[in-house]
Design a protein around this motif. Structure first.
Motif, PDB file in Angstrom:
ATOM      1  N   GLY A 364       3.883  -6.528   0.497  1.00 41.32           N
ATOM      2  CA  GLY A 364       2.033  -6.817   0.169  1.00 41.32           C
ATOM      3  C   GLY A 364       1.379  -5.545   0.533  1.00 41.32           C
ATOM      4  N   PHE A 365       2.234  -5.490   1.826  1.00 37.29           N
ATOM      5  CA  PHE A 365       1.596  -3.857   2.747  1.00 37.29           C
ATOM      6  C   PHE A 365       1.970  -2.651   1.320  1.00 37.29           C
ATOM      7  CE2 PHE A 365       1.876  -0.354   5.149  1.00 37.29           C
ATOM      8  CZ  PHE A 365       0.052  -0.617   5.703  1.00 37.29           C
ATOM      9  N   PHE A 366       2.757  -2.798   1.019  1.00 37.36           N
ATOM     10  CA  PHE A 366       3.170  -1.403  -0.124  1.00 37.36           C
ATOM     11  C   PHE A 366       2.823  -1.455  -1.247  1.00 37.36           C
ATOM     12  CE2 PHE A 366       6.312  -0.680   3.645  1.00 37.36           C
ATOM     13  CZ  PHE A 366       6.210  -0.307   3.859  1.00 37.36           C
ATOM     14  N   THR A 367       2.264  -2.657  -1.956  1.00 37.42           N
ATOM     15  CA  THR A 367       1.771  -3.133  -3.038  1.00 37.42           C
ATOM     16  C   THR A 367       0.198  -2.454  -3.167  1.00 37.42           C
ATOM     17  OG1 THR A 367       3.034  -4.806  -2.802  1.00 37.42           O
ATOM     18  CG2 THR A 367       0.940  -4.630  -4.783  1.00 37.42           C
ATOM     19  N   LYS A 368      -0.215  -2.997  -1.796  1.00 31.59           N
ATOM     20  CA  LYS A 368      -2.210  -2.049  -1.538  1.00 31.59           C
ATOM     21  C   LYS A 368      -1.591  -0.524  -0.949  1.00 31.59           C
ATOM     22  CE  LYS A 368      -2.944  -5.978   1.142  1.00 31.59           C
ATOM     23  NZ  LYS A 368      -3.147  -6.515   2.667  1.00 31.59           N
ATOM     24  N   VAL A 369      -0.956   0.113  -0.485  1.00 28.76           N
ATOM     25  CA  VAL A 369      -0.591   0.774  -0.306  1.00 28.76           C
ATOM     26  C   VAL A 369      -1.032   1.851  -1.994  1.00 28.76           C
ATOM     27  CG1 VAL A 369       0.801   3.122   0.901  1.00 28.76           C
ATOM     28  CG2 VAL A 369       0.366   0.567   2.028  1.00 28.76           C
ATOM     29  N   GLY A 375      -5.741   5.306  -6.256  1.00 31.33           N
ATOM     30  CA  GLY A 375      -7.079   5.510  -6.725  1.00 31.33           C
ATOM     31  C   GLY A 375      -7.551   3.649  -7.487  1.00 31.33           C
ATOM     32  N   THR A 376      -6.693   2.816  -7.491  1.00 32.87           N
ATOM     33  CA  THR A 376      -7.483   1.690  -8.857  1.00 32.87           C
ATOM     34  C   THR A 376      -7.462   0.586  -7.315  1.00 32.87           C
ATOM     35  OG1 THR A 376      -4.885   0.964  -8.144  1.00 32.87           O
ATOM     36  CG2 THR A 376      -5.197   1.806 -10.430  1.00 32.87           C
TER      37      THR A 376
END
Ligand SMILES: [Zn+2]
Ligand SMILES: [Zn+2]
Length: 380
Positions: A364-369, A375-376
């Motif tokens: 989840g963290f890497f998806t957010k990163v 820039g989305t």
């Protein structure tokens, strides 16, 4: 003549804690003190008024009576057939008492010479372990205090003799001397104002009437005491002078740090390490309790560092709480294995290849990163 409400006099609310009453009194007393306002009769009257109010409100018993009955509690008007006008409180010397409390050290000690003096209060610092605070205990303390000399019973005169009326002042404690037209009164130099002189001083105390003695006292420490808890041993302070009452002894408790438990009020905290295998698979760990026992705590499958488990009623007892206790909070931290052998490392690498979907935080963290870098994330 109607009296002002004691709370209004000090500018406090009815339910105000004693600390607030004390500081309100101290502030007013500094302002209104006669030494600061010489000759000002209004200030003097106000000073008396705040002292009277403080004297009642600082005392738990008197205050409770005042809250219930108002001024009637103290004017002796409540006949209850006990033959003492219904007033259970004694005010003799209370002004001096208050005065000493607050100003004793400020004003540099003794003011008037010949009067009854309450003995000083003593402070004793006692350090106890968290277990002792938990279980309650008895502590033996040795207190050096001035106690009335036994052979002379505090008079300072040798047994069989007694102090005599001072021949210089005839017992008045003061002498007059004429200087020109004036007559000046001063403290008698012969007896230092006591009015009596000891001809044959007591051998034990040298005529002082007091001796230093180490007394052994037992202090009852109830379960649940905290850092800073005061225990008052009434009348165990310094001996009074001229027949005044003894002071009190205050035992100030400090509670030592514990290697396993941290305390927060009535609750205890214990940080418990678990292996990452137990954290992943779930299991049970034995958690120590402060009473010397242990309690099994179930660790859920997939437990993360920082997760807390609450064990009810295994915290600190509530002081005078009839067996009521706080809780024990067990905080888990997952230990990452170290010093692994080659074979173990190989097993973990094989394991790692199978962990897709098992570590939602990481994924989840890497998806957010990724969204952040693209820039989305800022567009929503
Ligand atoms: Zn004298
Ligand atoms: Zn003596």
């Amino acid at each position: 003549m109607s009296k002002r409400c004691y709370y209004d006099v000090l500018g406090c609310k009815k339910g105000a804690p004693i600390s607030e009453i004390k500081s309100a009194y101290r502030k007013l007393a500094m302002e209104l003190h006669p030494d600061r306002n010489p000759g000002d009769t209004t200030c003097e009257a106000k000073f008396k008024e705040i002292n009277e109010a403080y004297d009642i409100l600082k005392d738990e018993q008197k205050r409770a009576a005042y809250d219930r009955f108002g001024h009637a509690a103290f004017d002796g008007g409540m006949g209850n057939g006990h033959g003492q006008g219904g007033n259970p409180f004694d005010f003799a010397g209370s002004f001096a008492d208050v005065f000493e409390d607050i100003f004793g050290e400020m004003m540099g000690g003794q003011r008037g010479a010949k009067r009854q003096n309450r003995g000083g209060d003593l402070r004793y610092n006692l350090s106890i372990s968290l277990e002792e605070a938990f279980n309650g205990s008895k502590a033996e303390i040795k207190v050096p205090t001035a106690v009335a000399c036994e052979p002379c019973r505090g008079t300072g005169a040798e047994a069989g003799t007694s102090a005599e009326t001072c021949p210089t002042c005839q017992g008045h404690g003061k002498v007059r001397a004429s200087q020109g037209f004036f007559t000046i009164e001063r403290t008698c130099p012969h007896c230092q104002g006591k009015g009596r002189v000891v001809k044959k001083p007591c051998k034990t105390c040298g005529g002082v009437g007091h001796v230093q003695k180490e007394r052994t006292l037992m202090v009852d420490i109830p379960p649940g005491v905290e850092e800073g808890t005061r225990i008052r041993l009434s009348g165990e302070g310094q001996a009074g002078f001229n027949g005044g009452p003894n002071g009190d002894l205050y035992v100030f408790l400090s509670v030592e740090q514990h290697p396993i438990f941290q305390r927060d009020g009535h609750d205890l905290y214990c940080r418990v390490p678990v292996s990452f295998v137990t954290a992943a698979l779930g299991g049970s760990v034995d958690v120590p309790t402060l009473d010397g026992g242990k309690v099994p705590v179930k660790i859920a499958e997939g437990t993360q560092t920082g997760r807390q488990y609450r064990v009810r009623s295994k915290g600190m007892p509530v002081l005078r709480g009839n067996g009521l206790c706080g809780d024990l909070f067990v905080e888990i931290f997952v230990e990452t294995p170290c010093k692994l052998s080659k074979a173990q490392k190989e097993l973990l690498r094989q394991f790692e290849e199978t962990t897709q979907g098992c570590q939602p935080e990481c994924e989840g963290f890497f998806t957010k990163v990724k969204a952040f870098w693209d820039g989305t994330a800022t567009k929503h």
